[in-house]
Design a protein around this motif. Structure first.
Motif, PDB file in Angstrom:
ATOM      1  N   VAL A  23       0.858  -1.170   0.000  1.00  0.00           N
ATOM      2  CA  VAL A  23       0.000   0.000   0.000  1.00  0.00           C
ATOM      3  C   VAL A  23       0.902   1.229   0.000  1.00  0.00           C
ATOM      4  CG1 VAL A  23      -1.743   1.316   1.277  1.00  0.00           C
ATOM      5  CG2 VAL A  23      -1.844  -1.184   1.257  1.00  0.00           C
ATOM      6  N   ILE A  24       0.583   2.183  -0.857  1.00  0.00           N
ATOM      7  CA  ILE A  24       1.301   3.460  -0.877  1.00  0.00           C
ATOM      8  C   ILE A  24       0.461   4.475  -0.119  1.00  0.00           C
ATOM      9  CG2 ILE A  24       2.129   5.359  -2.308  1.00  0.00           C
ATOM     10  CD1 ILE A  24       2.581   3.285  -4.545  1.00  0.00           C
ATOM     11  N   ALA A  25       1.106   5.191   0.818  1.00  0.00           N
ATOM     12  CA  ALA A  25       0.442   6.249   1.577  1.00  0.00           C
ATOM     13  C   ALA A  25       1.495   7.249   2.049  1.00  0.00           C
ATOM     14  CB  ALA A  25      -0.308   5.669   2.775  1.00  0.00           C
ATOM     15  N   ASN A  26       1.186   8.529   1.949  1.00  0.00           N
ATOM     16  CA  ASN A  26       2.056   9.597   2.454  1.00  0.00           C
ATOM     17  C   ASN A  26       3.492   9.506   1.956  1.00  0.00           C
ATOM     18  OD1 ASN A  26      -0.009  10.826   3.867  1.00  0.00           O
ATOM     19  ND2 ASN A  26       0.443   9.764   5.768  1.00  0.00           N
ATOM     20  N   GLY A  27       3.689   9.101   0.712  1.00  0.00           N
ATOM     21  CA  GLY A  27       5.033   9.066   0.146  1.00  0.00           C
ATOM     22  C   GLY A  27       5.848   7.835   0.513  1.00  0.00           C
ATOM     23  N   PHE A  28       5.217   6.880   1.164  1.00  0.00           N
ATOM     24  CA  PHE A  28       5.884   5.634   1.535  1.00  0.00           C
ATOM     25  C   PHE A  28       5.129   4.445   0.960  1.00  0.00           C
ATOM     26  CE2 PHE A  28       7.407   8.490   4.791  1.00  0.00           C
ATOM     27  CZ  PHE A  28       8.735   8.144   4.915  1.00  0.00           C
ATOM     28  N   VAL A  29       5.852   3.370   0.716  1.00  0.00           N
ATOM     29  CA  VAL A  29       5.219   2.117   0.321  1.00  0.00           C
ATOM     30  C   VAL A  29       5.439   1.128   1.460  1.00  0.00           C
ATOM     31  CG1 VAL A  29       7.227   1.414  -1.060  1.00  0.00           C
ATOM     32  CG2 VAL A  29       5.040   0.294  -1.412  1.00  0.00           C
ATOM     33  N   PHE A  30       4.361   0.557   1.933  1.00  0.00           N
ATOM     34  CA  PHE A  30       4.360  -0.420   3.017  1.00  0.00           C
ATOM     35  C   PHE A  30       4.110  -1.784   2.394  1.00  0.00           C
ATOM     36  CE2 PHE A  30       3.131   3.665   4.629  1.00  0.00           C
ATOM     37  CZ  PHE A  30       3.792   3.775   5.846  1.00  0.00           C
ATOM     38  N   CYS A  31       5.144  -2.609   2.361  1.00  0.00           N
ATOM     39  CA  CYS A  31       5.040  -3.930   1.721  1.00  0.00           C
ATOM     40  C   CYS A  31       4.646  -4.983   2.741  1.00  0.00           C
ATOM     41  CB  CYS A  31       6.370  -4.328   1.096  1.00  0.00           C
ATOM     42  SG  CYS A  31       6.830  -3.305  -0.304  1.00  0.00           S
ATOM     43  N   ALA A  32       3.691  -5.806   2.361  1.00  0.00           N
ATOM     44  CA  ALA A  32       3.338  -6.960   3.177  1.00  0.00           C
ATOM     45  C   ALA A  32       4.533  -7.902   3.236  1.00  0.00           C
ATOM     46  CB  ALA A  32       2.139  -7.680   2.571  1.00  0.00           C
ATOM     47  N   GLY A  33       4.586  -8.714   4.256  1.00  0.00           N
ATOM     48  CA  GLY A  33       5.662  -9.692   4.358  1.00  0.00           C
ATOM     49  C   GLY A  33       5.671 -10.602   3.141  1.00  0.00           C
ATOM     50  N   GLN A  34       6.860 -10.787   2.587  1.00  0.00           N
ATOM     51  CA  GLN A  34       7.033 -11.696   1.454  1.00  0.00           C
ATOM     52  C   GLN A  34       7.760 -12.946   1.940  1.00  0.00           C
ATOM     53  OE1 GLN A  34       6.209 -11.665  -1.918  1.00  0.00           O
ATOM     54  NE2 GLN A  34       4.892  -9.946  -1.411  1.00  0.00           N
ATOM     55  N   LEU A 111      10.059 -18.666  15.153  1.00  0.00           N
ATOM     56  CA  LEU A 111       8.642 -18.501  14.868  1.00  0.00           C
ATOM     57  C   LEU A 111       8.118 -19.617  13.977  1.00  0.00           C
ATOM     58  CD1 LEU A 111       8.828 -14.740  13.868  1.00  0.00           C
ATOM     59  CD2 LEU A 111       8.014 -15.640  16.047  1.00  0.00           C
ATOM     60  N   ASN A 112       6.848 -19.910  14.099  1.00  0.00           N
ATOM     61  CA  ASN A 112       6.168 -20.794  13.155  1.00  0.00           C
ATOM     62  C   ASN A 112       5.553 -19.901  12.091  1.00  0.00           C
ATOM     63  OD1 ASN A 112       6.678 -23.293  14.392  1.00  0.00           O
ATOM     64  ND2 ASN A 112       5.106 -22.861  15.928  1.00  0.00           N
ATOM     65  N   LEU A 113       6.190 -19.864  10.939  1.00  0.00           N
ATOM     66  CA  LEU A 113       5.749 -18.987   9.857  1.00  0.00           C
ATOM     67  C   LEU A 113       4.745 -19.700   8.957  1.00  0.00           C
ATOM     68  CD1 LEU A 113       9.241 -17.459   9.070  1.00  0.00           C
ATOM     69  CD2 LEU A 113       7.346 -16.361  10.271  1.00  0.00           C
ATOM     70  N   PRO A 114       3.969 -18.935   8.193  1.00  0.00           N
ATOM     71  CA  PRO A 114       2.943 -19.533   7.332  1.00  0.00           C
ATOM     72  C   PRO A 114       3.512 -20.561   6.356  1.00  0.00           C
ATOM     73  CG  PRO A 114       2.805 -17.127   7.303  1.00  0.00           C
ATOM     74  CD  PRO A 114       4.033 -17.490   8.064  1.00  0.00           C
ATOM     75  N   ARG A 115       2.802 -21.630   6.203  1.00  0.00           N
ATOM     76  CA  ARG A 115       3.113 -22.683   5.229  1.00  0.00           C
ATOM     77  C   ARG A 115       4.518 -23.267   5.372  1.00  0.00           C
ATOM     78  NH1 ARG A 115      -0.178 -21.307  -0.276  1.00  0.00           N
ATOM     79  NH2 ARG A 115      -2.165 -20.979   0.737  1.00  0.00           N
ATOM     80  N   GLY A 116       5.072 -23.192   6.579  1.00  0.00           N
ATOM     81  CA  GLY A 116       6.356 -23.824   6.855  1.00  0.00           C
ATOM     82  C   GLY A 116       7.566 -23.124   6.257  1.00  0.00           C
ATOM     83  N   VAL A 117       7.419 -21.860   5.836  1.00  0.00           N
ATOM     84  CA  VAL A 117       8.567 -21.153   5.273  1.00  0.00           C
ATOM     85  C   VAL A 117       9.598 -20.867   6.350  1.00  0.00           C
ATOM     86  CG1 VAL A 117       7.200 -20.138   3.403  1.00  0.00           C
ATOM     87  CG2 VAL A 117       7.553 -18.835   5.518  1.00  0.00           C
ATOM     88  N   LEU A 118      10.828 -20.633   5.922  1.00  0.00           N
ATOM     89  CA  LEU A 118      11.931 -20.391   6.848  1.00  0.00           C
ATOM     90  C   LEU A 118      12.149 -18.918   7.147  1.00  0.00           C
ATOM     91  CD1 LEU A 118      14.482 -22.959   5.380  1.00  0.00           C
ATOM     92  CD2 LEU A 118      12.885 -23.265   7.310  1.00  0.00           C
ATOM     93  N   VAL A 119      11.694 -18.029   6.233  1.00  0.00           N
ATOM     94  CA  VAL A 119      11.923 -16.595   6.404  1.00  0.00           C
ATOM     95  C   VAL A 119      10.793 -15.809   5.749  1.00  0.00           C
ATOM     96  CG1 VAL A 119      13.387 -16.486   4.330  1.00  0.00           C
ATOM     97  CG2 VAL A 119      13.612 -14.708   6.083  1.00  0.00           C
ATOM     98  N   GLU A 120      10.451 -14.693   6.381  1.00  0.00           N
ATOM     99  CA  GLU A 120       9.509 -13.731   5.828  1.00  0.00           C
ATOM    100  C   GLU A 120      10.089 -12.350   6.106  1.00  0.00           C
ATOM    101  OE1 GLU A 120       4.804 -12.381   6.175  1.00  0.00           O
ATOM    102  OE2 GLU A 120       5.497 -14.161   7.245  1.00  0.00           O
ATOM    103  N   ILE A 121       9.997 -11.460   5.132  1.00  0.00           N
ATOM    104  CA  ILE A 121      10.546 -10.113   5.300  1.00  0.00           C
ATOM    105  C   ILE A 121       9.494  -9.101   4.838  1.00  0.00           C
ATOM    106  CG2 ILE A 121      12.366  -8.483   4.674  1.00  0.00           C
ATOM    107  CD1 ILE A 121      14.202 -10.898   4.155  1.00  0.00           C
ATOM    108  N   GLU A 122       9.325  -8.045   5.626  1.00  0.00           N
ATOM    109  CA  GLU A 122       8.462  -6.928   5.236  1.00  0.00           C
ATOM    110  C   GLU A 122       9.323  -5.670   5.197  1.00  0.00           C
ATOM    111  OE1 GLU A 122       5.381  -6.747   8.204  1.00  0.00           O
ATOM    112  OE2 GLU A 122       6.621  -5.574   9.547  1.00  0.00           O
TER     113      GLU A 122
END
Length: 127
Positions: A23-34, A111-122
């Motif tokens: 989502v872009i707001a106030n000149g910033f982009v906030f990315c969901a965890g990938q 952490l127990n991350l979604p779908r057994g992934v090893l890393v998530e980054i936002e």
């Protein structure tokens, strides 16, 4: 009222729940965890933490570019690790994507991350 714009790209995994890639707001982009999903197959890449981290950051790069931003404009990242024992291997790949003036970062582990992934980054970046 502040403009709020949803970002979507086919070059990153589609959202697997009720959220936007960014989502872009106030000149910033906030990315969901990938996560390390290959956008073409929607499967986690094979090869462990290094391969997943590389795919995560490639996905983030695609989302940022769709938002009119890029890795060089990232100001803050949050890294979520399934196992803090993977910190060093993740860090090596992470440094490849942020070689100069890296953004501020928080890393949370065991952490127990979604779908057994090893890393998530936002990330949060300037547009």
């Amino acid at each position: 009222m502040t403009e709020r714009r949803i970002v979507h790209t086919e070059h990153a995994p589609k959202a697997i729940g009720p959220y936007s890639q960014a989502v872009i707001a106030n000149g910033f982009v906030f990315c969901a965890g990938q996560t390390g999903f290959d956008p073409a197959t929607m499967e986690v890449v094979k090869g462990g933490i290094s391969a997943e981290t590389r795919q995560v950051l490639t996905n983030i790069k695609a989302v940022l570019e769709a938002a009119g931003s890029g890795l060089g404009k990232v100001v803050k990242t949050t890294v979520y690790l399934h196992d803090m024992g993977d910190f060093q291997a993740m860090n090596v790949v992470y440094a490849e994507f942020f070689p100069d003036a890296p953004p501020a970062r928080t890393t949370v582990g065991n952490l127990n991350l979604p779908r057994g992934v090893l890393v998530e980054i936002e990330v949060i970046a300037m547009v």
